[in-house]
Design an enzyme around this catalytic site. Structure first.
Site, PDB file in Angstrom:
ATOM      1  N   ARG A  45       0.832  -1.047  -0.185  1.00  0.00           N
ATOM      2  CA  ARG A  45       0.000   0.045  -0.103  1.00  0.00           C
ATOM      3  C   ARG A  45       1.088   1.296  -0.087  1.00  0.00           C
ATOM      4  O   ARG A  45       2.274   1.115   0.267  1.00  0.00           O
ATOM      5  CB  ARG A  45      -1.089   0.027   1.229  1.00  0.00           C
ATOM      6  CG  ARG A  45      -0.521  -0.550   2.451  1.00  0.00           C
ATOM      7  CD  ARG A  45       0.524  -0.057   3.083  1.00  0.00           C
ATOM      8  NE  ARG A  45       0.269   1.371   3.370  1.00  0.00           N
ATOM      9  CZ  ARG A  45       1.238   2.315   3.463  1.00  0.00           C
ATOM     10  NH1 ARG A  45       2.500   1.957   3.566  1.00  0.00           N
ATOM     11  NH2 ARG A  45       0.875   3.473   3.879  1.00  0.00           N
ATOM     12  N   GLY A  46       0.333   2.304  -0.043  1.00  0.00           N
ATOM     13  CA  GLY A  46       1.115   3.571  -0.325  1.00  0.00           C
ATOM     14  C   GLY A  46       0.890   3.935  -1.714  1.00  0.00           C
ATOM     15  O   GLY A  46       1.506   3.147  -2.548  1.00  0.00           O
ATOM     16  N   ARG A  88      -7.798  -0.092  -6.259  1.00  0.00           N
ATOM     17  CA  ARG A  88      -8.202   0.976  -5.565  1.00  0.00           C
ATOM     18  C   ARG A  88      -8.241   2.329  -6.273  1.00  0.00           C
ATOM     19  O   ARG A  88      -7.358   2.408  -6.922  1.00  0.00           O
ATOM     20  CB  ARG A  88      -6.640   1.142  -4.293  1.00  0.00           C
ATOM     21  CG  ARG A  88      -6.331  -0.259  -3.600  1.00  0.00           C
ATOM     22  CD  ARG A  88      -5.526   0.020  -2.493  1.00  0.00           C
ATOM     23  NE  ARG A  88      -6.110   0.804  -1.452  1.00  0.00           N
ATOM     24  CZ  ARG A  88      -5.621   1.550  -0.593  1.00  0.00           C
ATOM     25  NH1 ARG A  88      -4.210   1.154  -0.236  1.00  0.00           N
ATOM     26  NH2 ARG A  88      -6.090   2.180   0.338  1.00  0.00           N
ATOM     27  N   GLN A 201      -1.426   2.270  10.089  1.00  0.00           N
ATOM     28  CA  GLN A 201      -0.251   2.200   9.305  1.00  0.00           C
ATOM     29  C   GLN A 201       0.874   3.112  10.047  1.00  0.00           C
ATOM     30  O   GLN A 201       1.731   2.882   9.952  1.00  0.00           O
ATOM     31  CB  GLN A 201      -0.644   2.975   8.154  1.00  0.00           C
ATOM     32  CG  GLN A 201      -1.169   2.274   7.072  1.00  0.00           C
ATOM     33  CD  GLN A 201      -2.853   2.549   7.060  1.00  0.00           C
ATOM     34  OE1 GLN A 201      -3.396   2.933   8.076  1.00  0.00           O
ATOM     35  NE2 GLN A 201      -3.515   2.626   5.901  1.00  0.00           N
ATOM     36  N   ASP A 242      -2.239  11.121  -1.888  1.00  0.00           N
ATOM     37  CA  ASP A 242      -2.559  10.019  -2.818  1.00  0.00           C
ATOM     38  C   ASP A 242      -3.003  10.664  -4.044  1.00  0.00           C
ATOM     39  O   ASP A 242      -3.047   9.905  -5.114  1.00  0.00           O
ATOM     40  CB  ASP A 242      -3.619   9.430  -1.942  1.00  0.00           C
ATOM     41  CG  ASP A 242      -3.026   8.258  -1.200  1.00  0.00           C
ATOM     42  OD1 ASP A 242      -2.839   8.546   0.029  1.00  0.00           O
ATOM     43  OD2 ASP A 242      -2.782   6.988  -1.604  1.00  0.00           O
ATOM     44  N   ASN A 252      -5.414  12.567   1.102  1.00  0.00           N
ATOM     45  CA  ASN A 252      -4.307  11.711   1.676  1.00  0.00           C
ATOM     46  C   ASN A 252      -5.224  10.776   2.829  1.00  0.00           C
ATOM     47  O   ASN A 252      -6.509  11.095   3.024  1.00  0.00           O
ATOM     48  CB  ASN A 252      -3.378  12.499   2.169  1.00  0.00           C
ATOM     49  CG  ASN A 252      -2.150  11.713   2.969  1.00  0.00           C
ATOM     50  OD1 ASN A 252      -1.565  10.755   2.453  1.00  0.00           O
ATOM     51  ND2 ASN A 252      -1.711  11.868   4.263  1.00  0.00           N
ATOM     52  N   LYS A 253      -4.429  10.096   3.527  1.00  0.00           N
ATOM     53  CA  LYS A 253      -5.164   9.252   4.461  1.00  0.00           C
ATOM     54  C   LYS A 253      -6.056   9.779   5.377  1.00  0.00           C
ATOM     55  O   LYS A 253      -5.802  11.032   5.925  1.00  0.00           O
ATOM     56  CB  LYS A 253      -4.006   8.579   5.300  1.00  0.00           C
ATOM     57  CG  LYS A 253      -4.572   7.309   6.311  1.00  0.00           C
ATOM     58  CD  LYS A 253      -5.554   6.332   5.780  1.00  0.00           C
ATOM     59  CE  LYS A 253      -5.036   5.727   4.793  1.00  0.00           C
ATOM     60  NZ  LYS A 253      -6.060   4.759   3.961  1.00  0.00           N
TER      61      LYS A 253
HETATM   62  O1  MRU Z   1      -4.460   3.352   2.422  1.00  0.00           O
HETATM   63  P1  MRU Z   1      -2.830   3.381   2.258  1.00  0.00           P
HETATM   64  O2  MRU Z   1      -2.225   3.011   3.288  1.00  0.00           O
HETATM   65  O3  MRU Z   1      -2.407   2.961   0.716  1.00  0.00           O
HETATM   66  O4  MRU Z   1      -2.596   4.888   2.177  1.00  0.00           O
HETATM   67  C1  MRU Z   1      -1.531   5.540   2.184  1.00  0.00           C
HETATM   68  C2  MRU Z   1      -1.478   7.015   2.477  1.00  0.00           C
HETATM   69  O5  MRU Z   1      -2.595   7.495   2.517  1.00  0.00           O
HETATM   70  C3  MRU Z   1      -0.152   7.660   2.251  1.00  0.00           C
HETATM   71  O6  MRU Z   1       0.002   8.893   3.127  1.00  0.00           O
HETATM   72  C4  MRU Z   1       0.149   8.257   0.842  1.00  0.00           C
HETATM   73  O7  MRU Z   1      -0.064   7.085   0.012  1.00  0.00           O
HETATM   74  C5  MRU Z   1       1.354   9.002   0.432  1.00  0.00           C
HETATM   75  S1  MRU Z   1       2.638   8.131   0.867  1.00  0.00           S
HETATM   76  C6  MRU Z   1       3.685   7.619  -0.090  1.00  0.00           C
END
Ligand code: MRU
Length: 351
Positions: A45-46, A88, A201, A242, A252-253
């Site tokens: 993920r990320g 995703r 995370q 993201d 973002n998250k």
């Molecule tokens: O749901 P995830 O774990 O894929 O979300 C990740 C994030 O929101 C990160 O902050 C984002 O991808 C940027 S980091 C490289």
């Protein structure tokens, strides 16, 4: 050195992020369907890591095609890309990587004309996937160097989710990469690591990375951030992205938006760190960014243990959008962007 994802020639190896921090295991995925499933389940993920992995998954799928009929081969390629694209929805790096693979494929099909050559196509797609991987590592290093200049000595930095090596092709990361560089420069920084409910995370992955790198950190629950800001124990907030719209609004998250509001209240700089592959210039503002809705079970359960009454109704938007007005700077591999972001972003891609 953390290797998030690796191309093996006949498979894709990745660290299983669902099993961290308890176990460090590296499954090898042998088909493109397995790779897509790993992205969907968040084994990997990320945003940048998802893009790199999808490119490798496509290269793997094409390599395994047996059809010698051009039309059938093209159809299979499109199916592979569609399967990857449905994993995703929010991280634009996924679609950016798929587009790059499509461009290489379409160019070779056009150039090949009547000489349809599947092994040549497979080699070109493999090379493109590796290029995306290497570029991501180079981007991370460049962002880390640009961003570290913004971090004052002795800063206590708050970060959210995981934006380290695990969220990218490996090595540095995005926002956590900036923190790593500031640490390497001897700035005596320390990190407040938000646990990042519901998927944790921060607790599971960022704390693990900081520990491995010897970066001083303190794990906090998400609702402690305001408290420490009010006490003057946070000097800046730095997070990843993201998807960034043309005006600088940033997805973002989930929880990032609330942090930006808290940072504003406490007059703290709020930085985004993201490679140019995280920008989506087709979207005028963050209102158009699709927000992934994940299973409510990820909110009601932790590791299969119910933390809410059976049948509890729970929401799970996996991301939120921080308006550009709450962001001080966006750190990219090509340098630091200043306001107004619409102009800065336009120039970034124009030149
Ligand atoms: O749901 P995830 O774990 O894929 O979300 C990740 C994030 O929101 C990160 O902050 C984002 O991808 C940027 S980091 C490289």
């Amino acid at each position: 050195m953390i290797k998030t994802v690796e191309w093996l020639g006949d498979g894709v190896r990745m660290i299983d992020q669902l099993r961290l921090p308890a176990e460090e295991v590296y499954p090898v995925l042998k088909t493109y369907e397995e790779v897509a499933d790993a992205i969907r389940r968040m084994v990997v993920r990320g945003a940048p890591a998802i893009g790199v992995t999808a490119a490798m998954g496509i290269a793997l799928g094409v390599k395994q095609q047996t059809s010698t009929d051009q039309a059938a081969f093209i159809e299979s390629f499109n199916t592979i890309c569609d399967v990857m694209a449905k994993t995703r929805p929010t991280a634009v790096n996924l679609f950016w990587a798929i587009d790059r693979m499509k461009k290489v494929f379409e160019r070779l099909i056009r150039e090949g004309n009547r000489d349809f050559d599947p092994p040549r196509l497979a080699r070109a797609l493999e090379a493109e996937a590796l290029k995306i991987y290497e570029e991501d590592i180079a981007c991370n290093k460049a962002m880390a160097q640009h961003g570290a200049r913004l971090i004052p000595k002795n800063a206590m930095i708050l970060t959210h989710c995981n934006t380290g090596a695990l969220a990218t092709a490996g090595f540095y990361g995005t926002a956590l990469g900036v923190i790593k560089a500031a640490h390497e420069e001897g700035k005596n920084i320390s990190v407040w690591v938000d646990e990042t409910r519901p998927y944790l995370q921060g607790a599971r992955l960022t704390a693990w990375e900081c520990q491995k790198e010897g970066i001083p950190y303190t794990l906090i629950t998400d609702n402690m951030a305001g408290h420490f800001m009010k006490l003057g124990k946070v000097q800046c907030v730095i997070v990843g992205a993201d998807r960034i719209a043309a005006n600088g609004d940033t997805a973002n998250k989930i929880g990032t938006y609330s942090l930006s509001v808290l940072a504003k209240e406490h007059h703290l700089p709020f930085y985004i760190t993201a490679p140019t592959s995280s920008f989506d210039l087709k979207l005028a503002s963050g209102d158009e960014i699709p927000i992934e809705e994940r299973s409510s079970r990820e909110v009601t359960h932790i590791k299969n243990i119910a933390i809410a009454p059976e049948g509890a109704h729970a929401a799970h938007p996996a991301f939120d959008v921080t308006p550009a007005r709450n962001i001080h700077n966006i750190i990219t591999e090509r340098g630091v962007l200043y306001k107004p972001f619409d102009g800065a972003i336009h120039s970034l891609f124009a030149g």
